[in-house]
Motif scaffolding. Structure first.
Motif, PDB file in Angstrom:
ATOM      1  N   GLY A  30       0.858  -1.039   0.046  1.00 28.22           N
ATOM      2  CA  GLY A  30       0.087  -0.090  -0.050  1.00 28.22           C
ATOM      3  C   GLY A  30       0.864   1.305  -0.149  1.00 28.22           C
ATOM      4  N   LEU A  31       1.989   1.284   0.763  1.00 18.86           N
ATOM      5  CA  LEU A  31       3.066   2.545   0.827  1.00 18.86           C
ATOM      6  C   LEU A  31       3.575   2.593  -0.678  1.00 18.86           C
ATOM      7  CD1 LEU A  31       3.927   4.783   2.598  1.00 18.86           C
ATOM      8  CD2 LEU A  31       5.758   2.921   3.391  1.00 18.86           C
ATOM      9  N   ALA A  32       3.842   1.508  -1.179  1.00 22.23           N
ATOM     10  CA  ALA A  32       4.720   1.497  -2.089  1.00 22.23           C
ATOM     11  C   ALA A  32       3.659   2.216  -3.515  1.00 22.23           C
ATOM     12  CB  ALA A  32       5.088   0.191  -2.863  1.00 22.23           C
ATOM     13  N   LEU A  33       2.326   1.697  -3.222  1.00 20.32           N
ATOM     14  CA  LEU A  33       1.538   2.210  -4.390  1.00 20.32           C
ATOM     15  C   LEU A  33       1.301   3.663  -4.169  1.00 20.32           C
ATOM     16  CD1 LEU A  33      -0.506   1.405  -6.843  1.00 20.32           C
ATOM     17  CD2 LEU A  33      -2.284   1.086  -4.945  1.00 20.32           C
ATOM     18  N   PHE A  34       1.105   4.138  -2.891  1.00 19.02           N
ATOM     19  CA  PHE A  34       0.957   5.532  -2.470  1.00 19.02           C
ATOM     20  C   PHE A  34       2.289   6.459  -3.132  1.00 19.02           C
ATOM     21  CE2 PHE A  34       1.575   9.025   0.320  1.00 19.02           C
ATOM     22  CZ  PHE A  34       0.115   9.884   0.277  1.00 19.02           C
ATOM     23  N   SER A  35       3.323   5.790  -2.631  1.00 23.70           N
ATOM     24  CA  SER A  35       4.676   6.657  -3.253  1.00 23.70           C
ATOM     25  C   SER A  35       4.606   6.576  -4.577  1.00 23.70           C
ATOM     26  CB  SER A  35       5.748   5.842  -2.721  1.00 23.70           C
ATOM     27  OG  SER A  35       5.654   5.561  -1.222  1.00 23.70           O
ATOM     28  N   LEU A  36       4.213   5.614  -5.477  1.00 24.11           N
ATOM     29  CA  LEU A  36       4.138   5.548  -6.963  1.00 24.11           C
ATOM     30  C   LEU A  36       3.300   6.742  -7.404  1.00 24.11           C
ATOM     31  CD1 LEU A  36       5.546   4.347  -9.478  1.00 24.11           C
ATOM     32  CD2 LEU A  36       3.576   2.521  -9.275  1.00 24.11           C
ATOM     33  N   VAL A  37       2.154   6.753  -6.806  1.00 32.46           N
ATOM     34  CA  VAL A  37       1.145   7.742  -7.208  1.00 32.46           C
ATOM     35  C   VAL A  37       1.613   9.233  -6.942  1.00 32.46           C
ATOM     36  CG1 VAL A  37      -1.084   8.782  -6.912  1.00 32.46           C
ATOM     37  CG2 VAL A  37      -0.877   6.224  -6.821  1.00 32.46           C
ATOM     38  N   GLN A  38       2.193   9.303  -6.032  1.00 32.42           N
ATOM     39  CA  GLN A  38       2.652  10.766  -5.514  1.00 32.42           C
ATOM     40  C   GLN A  38       3.947  10.906  -6.495  1.00 32.42           C
ATOM     41  OE1 GLN A  38       1.722  12.893  -3.369  1.00 32.42           O
ATOM     42  NE2 GLN A  38       0.090  11.557  -3.083  1.00 32.42           N
ATOM     43  N   MET A  39       4.986  10.228  -6.937  1.00 31.39           N
ATOM     44  CA  MET A  39       6.008  10.133  -7.577  1.00 31.39           C
ATOM     45  C   MET A  39       5.467  10.753  -8.992  1.00 31.39           C
ATOM     46  SD  MET A  39       8.690   7.780  -6.474  1.00 31.39           S
ATOM     47  CE  MET A  39       9.719   7.786  -7.707  1.00 31.39           C
ATOM     48  N   GLY A  41       2.780  12.275  -9.833  1.00 31.01           N
ATOM     49  CA  GLY A  41       2.339  13.663  -9.801  1.00 31.01           C
ATOM     50  C   GLY A  41       3.439  14.699  -9.676  1.00 31.01           C
ATOM     51  N   ILE A  42       4.464  14.124  -9.054  1.00 34.42           N
ATOM     52  CA  ILE A  42       5.738  15.012  -8.736  1.00 34.42           C
ATOM     53  C   ILE A  42       6.361  15.280 -10.144  1.00 34.42           C
ATOM     54  CG2 ILE A  42       8.134  15.429  -7.795  1.00 34.42           C
ATOM     55  CD1 ILE A  42       7.022  14.102  -5.231  1.00 34.42           C
ATOM     56  N   ARG A  43       6.489  14.118 -11.067  1.00 37.71           N
ATOM     57  CA  ARG A  43       7.031  14.258 -12.429  1.00 37.71           C
ATOM     58  C   ARG A  43       6.300  15.017 -13.351  1.00 37.71           C
ATOM     59  NH1 ARG A  43       6.282   9.190 -15.813  1.00 37.71           N
ATOM     60  NH2 ARG A  43       6.658   8.119 -13.882  1.00 37.71           N
ATOM     61  N   GLY A  44       4.570  15.377 -12.830  1.00 36.11           N
ATOM     62  CA  GLY A  44       3.993  16.145 -13.949  1.00 36.11           C
ATOM     63  C   GLY A  44       4.374  17.673 -13.381  1.00 36.11           C
ATOM     64  N   ASP A  45       4.301  17.674 -11.852  1.00 39.06           N
ATOM     65  CA  ASP A  45       4.812  19.127 -11.526  1.00 39.06           C
ATOM     66  C   ASP A  45       6.062  19.607 -12.004  1.00 39.06           C
ATOM     67  OD1 ASP A  45       2.248  19.105 -10.260  1.00 39.06           O
ATOM     68  OD2 ASP A  45       3.279  18.712  -8.260  1.00 39.06           O
ATOM     69  N   VAL A  46       7.230  18.536 -11.936  1.00 39.81           N
ATOM     70  CA  VAL A  46       8.651  19.003 -12.648  1.00 39.81           C
ATOM     71  C   VAL A  46       8.490  19.218 -14.152  1.00 39.81           C
ATOM     72  CG1 VAL A  46      10.705  17.905 -13.246  1.00 39.81           C
ATOM     73  CG2 VAL A  46       9.747  17.536 -10.907  1.00 39.81           C
ATOM     74  N   HIS A  47       7.620  18.683 -14.893  1.00 42.86           N
ATOM     75  CA  HIS A  47       7.418  18.885 -16.297  1.00 42.86           C
ATOM     76  C   HIS A  47       6.965  20.548 -16.273  1.00 42.86           C
ATOM     77  CE1 HIS A  47       6.530  18.426 -20.419  1.00 42.86           C
ATOM     78  NE2 HIS A  47       5.296  18.855 -20.273  1.00 42.86           N
ATOM     79  N   VAL A  48       5.870  20.717 -15.569  1.00 41.88           N
ATOM     80  CA  VAL A  48       5.343  22.187 -15.632  1.00 41.88           C
ATOM     81  C   VAL A  48       6.465  23.198 -14.986  1.00 41.88           C
ATOM     82  CG1 VAL A  48       3.744  23.808 -14.279  1.00 41.88           C
ATOM     83  CG2 VAL A  48       3.088  21.624 -15.064  1.00 41.88           C
TER      84      VAL A  48
END
Length: 191
Positions: A30-39, A41-48
């Motif tokens: 569950g923690l790994a899945l949550f981390s993957l989802v957060q990463m 989102g971060i990738r999209g923010d980094v792209h912006v």
């Protein structure tokens, strides 16, 4: 707490250990899945952020080109030399192309979209003013050349009159002669 102890007391130690390990694995998954989802989102923010940084660099380069163009225009206005206006006009065309590239690439950004029309119209007015100044400078140069070309015979005639009048020793004639020679020299050097 007593209820959990009674439920677990029915199972052997191995089963309870395996169940605890399975719960830990589920928590980790569950923690790994949550981390993957957060990463993601971060990738999209980094792209912006990278896109905004690219836009900032493009706008800074455009600003530097505007500053260079202003310096070239001031240079032209001081000297009125044809090569200065040619350089300023070339820089104006390069600036126009740079602005078109910035609007093509980042034109959908709300800030640029809001000011796009005013920026384009300002650049068009600037280019027209630059061309009008070049044309006026060219017409001025032609008029000055015509004036000095037309004044050569007059200056020559006045100089000849001064040479003829130099035969008299009058002080007034000598002053007039010096004045005419100075006028002749200045008109001749201007031509």
């Amino acid at each position: 707490m007593r209820l959990i102890e009674q439920l677990l007391s029915r199972y052997a130690v191995l089963t309870r250990t395996a169940a605890g390990f399975a719960v830990l694995l589920l928590l980790m998954a569950g923690l790994a899945l949550f981390s993957l989802v957060q990463m993601t989102g971060i990738r999209g923010d980094v792209h912006v952020l990278v896109e905004l940084d690219d836009m900032d660099v493009s706008i800074a380069n455009t600003y530097n080109q505007v500053e260079r163009l202003n310096a070239l225009v001031h240079s032209f206005l001081r000297t009125r030399e044809p090569q200065d206006i040619a350089v300023a006009q070339a820089e104006s065309k390069a600036l126009d192309q740079t602005v078109k590239n910035v609007f093509t690439r980042f034109g959908k950004h709300p800030l640029l979209e809001a000011h796009q029309q005013s920026i384009r119209s300002s650049l068009e007015r600037h280019a027209k003013a630059l061309n009008a100044a070049a044309e006026a400078s060219h017409r001025h140069r032609i008029s000055a050349n015509r004036f000095f070309t037309a004044s050569i015979p007059i200056a020559s005639t006045v100089y000849a009159m001064g040479v003829d009048s130099s035969k008299t020793d009058s002080e007034r004639v000598e002053q007039a002669k010096r004045k005419l020679q100075a006028y002749y020299a200045s008109s001749h050097s201007a031509v």
